[in-house]
Design an enzyme around this catalytic site. Structure first.
Site, PDB file in Angstrom:
ATOM      1  N   GLU A   1     -34.205 -43.243  31.539  1.00 45.92           N
ATOM      2  CA  GLU A   1     -32.652 -43.628  31.284  1.00 45.92           C
ATOM      3  C   GLU A   1     -32.418 -45.238  31.878  1.00 45.92           C
ATOM      4  O   GLU A   1     -31.195 -45.767  31.655  1.00 45.92           O
ATOM      5  CB  GLU A   1     -31.961 -42.652  31.935  1.00 45.92           C
ATOM      6  CG  GLU A   1     -30.490 -42.602  31.485  1.00 45.92           C
ATOM      7  CD  GLU A   1     -29.616 -41.549  31.650  1.00 45.92           C
ATOM      8  OE1 GLU A   1     -30.002 -40.539  32.143  1.00 45.92           O
ATOM      9  OE2 GLU A   1     -28.462 -41.891  32.075  1.00 45.92           O
TER      10      GLU A   1
ATOM     11  N   HIS B   1     -21.622 -39.423  30.951  1.00 49.30           N
ATOM     12  CA  HIS B   1     -22.916 -38.502  31.051  1.00 49.30           C
ATOM     13  C   HIS B   1     -24.456 -39.324  30.702  1.00 49.30           C
ATOM     14  O   HIS B   1     -25.175 -38.936  31.531  1.00 49.30           O
ATOM     15  CB  HIS B   1     -22.971 -37.515  29.595  1.00 49.30           C
ATOM     16  CG  HIS B   1     -24.144 -36.512  29.587  1.00 49.30           C
ATOM     17  ND1 HIS B   1     -24.385 -35.695  30.155  1.00 49.30           N
ATOM     18  CD2 HIS B   1     -25.024 -36.639  28.548  1.00 49.30           C
ATOM     19  CE1 HIS B   1     -25.409 -35.047  29.760  1.00 49.30           C
ATOM     20  NE2 HIS B   1     -25.939 -35.502  28.702  1.00 49.30           N
TER      21      HIS B   1
ATOM     22  N   SER C   1     -24.156 -27.479  27.770  1.00 45.45           N
ATOM     23  CA  SER C   1     -24.855 -28.441  27.014  1.00 45.45           C
ATOM     24  C   SER C   1     -24.409 -28.251  25.475  1.00 45.45           C
ATOM     25  O   SER C   1     -23.713 -27.552  24.949  1.00 45.45           O
ATOM     26  CB  SER C   1     -26.191 -27.603  27.043  1.00 45.45           C
ATOM     27  OG  SER C   1     -27.095 -28.078  25.974  1.00 45.45           O
TER      28      SER C   1
ATOM     29  N   GLY D   1     -40.709 -41.720  35.315  1.00 44.84           N
ATOM     30  CA  GLY D   1     -41.638 -42.050  36.258  1.00 44.84           C
ATOM     31  C   GLY D   1     -43.171 -41.091  36.302  1.00 44.84           C
ATOM     32  O   GLY D   1     -44.121 -41.876  36.674  1.00 44.84           O
TER      33      GLY D   1
ATOM     34  N   ARG E   1     -21.937 -37.320  19.703  1.00 45.78           N
ATOM     35  CA  ARG E   1     -21.031 -37.117  20.914  1.00 45.78           C
ATOM     36  C   ARG E   1     -19.754 -38.004  21.167  1.00 45.78           C
ATOM     37  O   ARG E   1     -18.858 -37.790  21.370  1.00 45.78           O
ATOM     38  CB  ARG E   1     -21.856 -37.265  22.162  1.00 45.78           C
ATOM     39  CG  ARG E   1     -22.922 -36.204  22.351  1.00 45.78           C
ATOM     40  CD  ARG E   1     -23.796 -36.174  23.464  1.00 45.78           C
ATOM     41  NE  ARG E   1     -24.467 -35.276  23.458  1.00 45.78           N
ATOM     42  CZ  ARG E   1     -25.516 -34.951  24.183  1.00 45.78           C
ATOM     43  NH1 ARG E   1     -25.971 -35.908  25.103  1.00 45.78           N
ATOM     44  NH2 ARG E   1     -26.408 -33.938  24.070  1.00 45.78           N
TER      45      ARG E   1
ATOM     46  N   GLY F   1     -39.546 -40.351  40.271  1.00 50.36           N
ATOM     47  CA  GLY F   1     -40.247 -39.213  39.802  1.00 50.36           C
ATOM     48  C   GLY F   1     -39.290 -38.347  39.059  1.00 50.36           C
ATOM     49  O   GLY F   1     -39.784 -37.130  38.910  1.00 50.36           O
ATOM     50  N   GLY F   2     -38.705 -38.852  38.100  1.00 55.56           N
ATOM     51  CA  GLY F   2     -38.100 -37.917  37.005  1.00 55.56           C
ATOM     52  C   GLY F   2     -39.242 -38.111  35.909  1.00 55.56           C
ATOM     53  O   GLY F   2     -40.321 -38.270  36.173  1.00 55.56           O
TER      54      GLY F   2
HETATM   55  C1  LIG Z   1     -26.738 -32.249  33.175  1.00 57.61           C
HETATM   56  C2  LIG Z   1     -27.353 -33.184  32.124  1.00 57.61           C
HETATM   57  C3  LIG Z   1     -27.993 -32.459  31.035  1.00 57.61           C
HETATM   58  C4  LIG Z   1     -28.805 -33.282  30.382  1.00 57.61           C
HETATM   59  N1  LIG Z   1     -29.571 -32.488  29.289  1.00 57.61           N
HETATM   60  C5  LIG Z   1     -30.484 -33.064  28.225  1.00 57.61           C
HETATM   61  C6  LIG Z   1     -31.206 -32.407  27.451  1.00 57.61           C
HETATM   62  O1  LIG Z   1     -30.939 -31.277  27.148  1.00 57.61           O
HETATM   63  N2  LIG Z   1     -32.044 -33.305  26.599  1.00 57.61           N
HETATM   64  C7  LIG Z   1     -32.082 -34.431  26.687  1.00 57.61           C
HETATM   65  O2  LIG Z   1     -32.674 -35.063  25.968  1.00 57.61           O
HETATM   66  N3  LIG Z   1     -31.377 -35.111  27.617  1.00 57.61           N
HETATM   67  C8  LIG Z   1     -30.637 -34.563  28.537  1.00 57.61           C
HETATM   68  N4  LIG Z   1     -29.920 -35.287  29.611  1.00 57.61           N
HETATM   69  C9  LIG Z   1     -30.327 -36.726  29.776  1.00 57.61           C
HETATM   70  C10 LIG Z   1     -31.837 -36.453  30.605  1.00 57.61           C
HETATM   71  O3  LIG Z   1     -31.887 -35.444  31.566  1.00 57.61           O
HETATM   72  C11 LIG Z   1     -32.020 -37.762  31.345  1.00 57.61           C
HETATM   73  O4  LIG Z   1     -31.768 -38.973  30.633  1.00 57.61           O
HETATM   74  C12 LIG Z   1     -33.557 -37.899  31.778  1.00 57.61           C
HETATM   75  O5  LIG Z   1     -33.803 -36.995  32.446  1.00 57.61           O
HETATM   76  C13 LIG Z   1     -33.758 -39.022  32.923  1.00 57.61           C
HETATM   77  O6  LIG Z   1     -34.909 -39.122  33.129  1.00 57.61           O
HETATM   78  P1  LIG Z   1     -35.474 -40.473  33.841  1.00 57.61           P
HETATM   79  O7  LIG Z   1     -37.085 -40.084  34.338  1.00 57.61           O
HETATM   80  O8  LIG Z   1     -35.056 -41.823  33.448  1.00 57.61           O
HETATM   81  O9  LIG Z   1     -34.741 -40.522  35.499  1.00 57.61           O
HETATM   82  P2  LIG Z   1     -34.233 -39.268  36.506  1.00 57.61           P
HETATM   83  O10 LIG Z   1     -34.617 -38.012  36.135  1.00 57.61           O
HETATM   84  O11 LIG Z   1     -32.744 -39.281  36.726  1.00 57.61           O
HETATM   85  O12 LIG Z   1     -35.170 -39.541  37.787  1.00 57.61           O
HETATM   86  C14 LIG Z   1     -34.630 -40.687  38.527  1.00 57.61           C
HETATM   87  C15 LIG Z   1     -35.671 -40.790  39.691  1.00 57.61           C
HETATM   88  O13 LIG Z   1     -35.697 -42.149  40.258  1.00 57.61           O
HETATM   89  C16 LIG Z   1     -35.554 -41.945  41.835  1.00 57.61           C
HETATM   90  N5  LIG Z   1     -34.640 -42.891  42.264  1.00 57.61           N
HETATM   91  C17 LIG Z   1     -33.464 -43.261  41.919  1.00 57.61           C
HETATM   92  N6  LIG Z   1     -32.960 -44.334  42.508  1.00 57.61           N
HETATM   93  C18 LIG Z   1     -33.995 -44.629  43.619  1.00 57.61           C
HETATM   94  C19 LIG Z   1     -34.097 -45.574  44.614  1.00 57.61           C
HETATM   95  N7  LIG Z   1     -33.341 -46.339  44.919  1.00 57.61           N
HETATM   96  N8  LIG Z   1     -35.360 -45.542  45.365  1.00 57.61           N
HETATM   97  C20 LIG Z   1     -36.480 -44.554  44.914  1.00 57.61           C
HETATM   98  N9  LIG Z   1     -36.396 -43.557  44.227  1.00 57.61           N
HETATM   99  C21 LIG Z   1     -35.035 -43.861  43.234  1.00 57.61           C
HETATM  100  C22 LIG Z   1     -34.911 -40.516  42.025  1.00 57.61           C
HETATM  101  O14 LIG Z   1     -35.171 -39.989  43.391  1.00 57.61           O
HETATM  102  C23 LIG Z   1     -35.589 -39.589  40.788  1.00 57.61           C
HETATM  103  O15 LIG Z   1     -36.901 -39.368  40.977  1.00 57.61           O
HETATM  104  C24 LIG Z   1     -29.131 -34.477  30.574  1.00 57.61           C
HETATM  105  C25 LIG Z   1     -28.394 -34.938  31.339  1.00 57.61           C
HETATM  106  C26 LIG Z   1     -27.414 -34.509  32.180  1.00 57.61           C
HETATM  107  C27 LIG Z   1     -26.647 -35.358  33.202  1.00 57.61           C
END
Ligand SMILES: Cc1cc2nc3c(=O)[nH]c(=O)nc-3n(C[C@H](O)[C@H](O)[C@H](O)COP(=O)(O)OP(=O)(O)OC[C@H]3O[C@@H](n4cnc5c(N)ncnc54)[C@H](O)[C@@H]3O)c2cc1C
Length: 628
Positions: free
Chosen positions: A404, A365, A251, A15, A298, A11-12
């Site tokens: 990601e 990261h 950041s 999702g 980076r 749910g990021g």
């Molecule tokens: C500190 C930090 C700052 C950042 N700042 C930036 C920025 O300014 N700009 C930028 O472009 N990027 C940035 N990034 C990178 C970016 O935030 C991430 O790459 C991006 O938000 C990932 O989104 P996502 O939807 O793929 O996953 P996530 O947001 O990580 O969500 C993962 C989801 O999967 C669920 N999940 C995981 N495993 C399971 C499981 N086994 N069963 C059920 N649910 C599960 C979790 O509960 C969550 O809901 C940053 C990263 C970090 C670490």
């Protein structure tokens, strides 16, 4: 049209956007997350999201965004997906605005944009230094609306354990565990989308990623046959605040806003930083990369910090740290635009970055690598074919991946602020693709037999039973600590084959150590150690892919750096100069050998590593990457 059911795990940003898209196509969504979706790791994103809006009148263009992204990733990413990503970015910003995201604005009222690494134009939209939170909360509101309309059903505090395949190998649902009751249950679906984020926790505690960034879900489907790509490309962010408990990101926006990185020229200089005169400070990024200075990509910034501290012995106070200095900037401006990270630094170090330079060091990261996903190129546009059911499909039919946890957009090195963009964009594309896929299915999963679902539940319960009742001497927290420090040491900013060989062997021993586990907690209800120990096991399996992929790739490209295979650019970087042309030819020869995607296939004895070609149909790799 028949409404079908799709499971979205995660749910990021990825999702939630996938869920909204699937619901908009008229299909039902079951959305799984380890906790409330609003706490997903996307909420931590700080600096911003890229889109060419040219609000600064710098002549920015989508073509330049495409070029910067391809070059930033050392040409390793397939180019059609990048083209569509960059073309769609301005529209995505508009969508987020309509959802209510309060992007920072200039006094004149236009969207403000800031500079990020590896680019020359201000292209990054932001909401102070808490952009991810604003984006995620706006999507969460939309999802809640569809929940009330029964199009989306949330399963928060459920952990994905495995997919369930039918006899033809198609994914037809998942098995998940309720993290409160430990109930293991099967959920049927016509297709599944994984959006489970990255795997920075394999480098714990030297990672900026949150505790849910384990990669366990991706590892589990890898072990069930999904291919994994470019695992060796892991990004080390140059400016992290290293803590004993946790590592916190400062950041890249800090440098985009004018922050400067430096060390005292004299080793072990004990003076307070502001007592050191300008002439005695070594602004190494500005000296080595005069054209991009502090905003080099980076991979280069992290390696430069590594060199200054580890090779030249110039780390501040002789330690693994350099200064990130904001003290020369207008404090009101910095507070307004970077307030969120300033307060993190103040809170955890007790030091005010407005009056004293911060001390920082690279930390793990972002995973450029991830689950392999397909794409279909549109022959007319050169970008992605809209609504193709191949886009974001993994190698298992009916299983899609976005955000990601896939590998698709960043090649060997991701540019800052391109990840919120790729998570959002890929969520939308995966949502469209999976909708096309389920719409074309002849039979709904409801008619499938129970057998495969029941068998998977039994198998997962057996694993739980084994973990809970194991009576050895190994502790999962200790195994995780050993994993993190070994990965940081040998598959970190700089790598070499003898250490990697050792690591590949030690990771097998680490996996075997799980046979001698003791959880110390046999509670059958809300047993957090069980879920954690299982995650650590799957992290070890994933780390094996990372280490094996890194060992196999004998070159330097982006974040993967083996000094024994380095061919530094000559002093003269002008086209036509004989040294440069000779270098360019060597670089092209190396591309013949290594400009290819690493593909890992699961095998019980260890991953099998192979390669596939990269689609470079838009920008031929003619220019070596040079940011000097
Ligand atoms: C500190 C930090 C700052 C950042 N700042 C930036 C920025 O300014 N700009 C930028 O472009 N990027 C940035 N990034 C990178 C970016 O935030 C991430 O790459 C991006 O938000 C990932 O989104 P996502 O939807 O793929 O996953 P996530 O947001 O990580 O969500 C993962 C989801 O999967 C669920 N999940 C995981 N495993 C399971 C499981 N086994 N069963 C059920 N649910 C599960 C979790 O509960 C969550 O809901 C940053 C990263 C970090 C670490």
């Amino acid at each position: 049209m028949n409404a079908r059911s799709v499971i979205v795990v995660g749910g990021g940003l990825g999702g939630l956007l996938a869920s909204l898209r699937i619901a908009a196509s008229g299909h039902r969504v079951q959305l799984f997350s380890l906790f409330e979706v609003m706490r997903s790791h996307s909420v931590c994103a700080q600096g911003g999201i890229n889109a060419v809006l040219n609000t600064k009148g710098e002549g920015d263009s989508v073509e330049q965004h495409i070029f910067d992204t391809i070059k930033g990733g050392s040409y390793l990413a397939n180019q059609p997906p990048i083209k569509s990503l960059c073309e769609d970015a301005p529209g995505l910003i508009g969508t987020f605005e309509r959802m209510g995201v309060a992007f920072s604005r200039t006094p004149e009222g236009t969207l403000d944009q800031r500079l990020f690494g590896g680019v020359k134009n201000r292209r990054t939209c932001f909401a102070g230094a808490s952009t991810g939170q604003q984006l995620l909360y706006s999507l969460d509101q939309q999802v809640r609306r569809l929940e009330t309309e029964k199009q989306i059903e949330k399963f928060e505090w459920w952990e994905f354990l495995a997919i369930v395949k039918d006899p033809n190998g198609r994914c037809r649902g998942i098995v998940a565990m309720n993290l409160r009751s430990l109930e293991v249950r099967a959920f049927r679906a016509d297709a599944v989308v994984l959006a489970t984020g990255g795997f920075g926790q394999i480098y714990s505690p030297k990672t900026t990623c949150s505790t849910n960034s384990t990669g366990a879900a991706a590892s589990r489907v890898f072990q069930q046959g999904a291919r994994f790509a470019n695992a060796e490309f892991f990004q080390f962010h140059p400016t992290a605040m290293i803590g004993d408990d946790k590592t916190r990101l400062m950041s890249e926006a800090a440098r985009g806003e004018g922050g400067r990185i430096w060390v005292p020229r004299q080793a072990h200089d004990r003076r307070e930083p502001l007592a050191i005169p300008e002439a005695e400070r070594f602004y190494f990024l500005e000296e080595w990369y005069p054209s991009f200075g502090n905003t080099v990509p980076r991979d280069l910034a992290s390696r430069a910090i590594w060199k200054v501290t580890r090779e030249m012995g110039l780390g501040v106070a002789g330690r693994d740290q350099v200064y990130l200095d904001l003290t020369h900037l207008d404090s009101h401006q910095v507070e307004t635009r970077l307030g969120a990270i300033l307060s993190i630094y103040r809170k955890f170090s007790g030091v005010d970055p407005l009056s004293t330079p911060m001390t920082i060091f690279p930390a793990a990261h972002y995973s450029m690598g991830g689950l392999w996903v397909d794409f279909e190129k549109d022959a007319n546009t050169g970008g992605l074919r809209a609504n193709s059911l191949r886009n974001h499909a993994t190698s298992i039919p009916g299983l899609y991946a976005c955000g990601e946890c896939d590998y698709a957009y960043h090649g060997a090195n991701r540019l800052g602020a391109n990840s919120l963009l790729s998570a959002a964009f890929s969520g939308r594309v995966a949502g469209e693709a999976v909708s096309a896929y389920v719409s074309g299915l002849e039979q709904s999963v409801e008619s499938d037999s129970h057998a495969a679902f029941d068998a998977e539940i039994r198998y997962q319960n057996q694993i739980n039973h084994h973990f809970i009742h194991a009576d050895g001497e190994e502790n999962p927290y200790d195994l995780h600590r050993r994993l993190g420090s070994m990965m940081m040491d040998s598959v970190g900013v700089v790598r070499d084959n003898s250490k990697l060989n050792e690591t590949v062997a030690t990771l097998v021993e680490l996996e075997q150590a799980f046979a001698r586990l003791k959880l110390g907690e046999a509670n059958p209800w809300a047993n957090q150690t069980l879920a954690y120990a299982r995650q650590v096991f799957d992290m070890v399996k994933l780390a094996q892919v990372v280490a094996a992929s890194a060992l196999a790739r004998d070159e330097c490209r982006g974040a993967h750096h083996k000094p024994s295979f380095e061919d530094p650019a000559p002093e003269h970087s002008q086209a036509g100069h004989k040294d440069f042309e000779a270098f360019r030819q060597r670089w092209k020869d190396n591309n013949q050998k290594w400009l290819k995607t690493t593909i890992a296939d699961y095998h019980p004895d260890g991953p099998r590593i192979g390669y596939e070609p990269v689609d470079t149909s838009l920008i031929a790799p003619e220019e070596p990457r040079d940011y000097r």
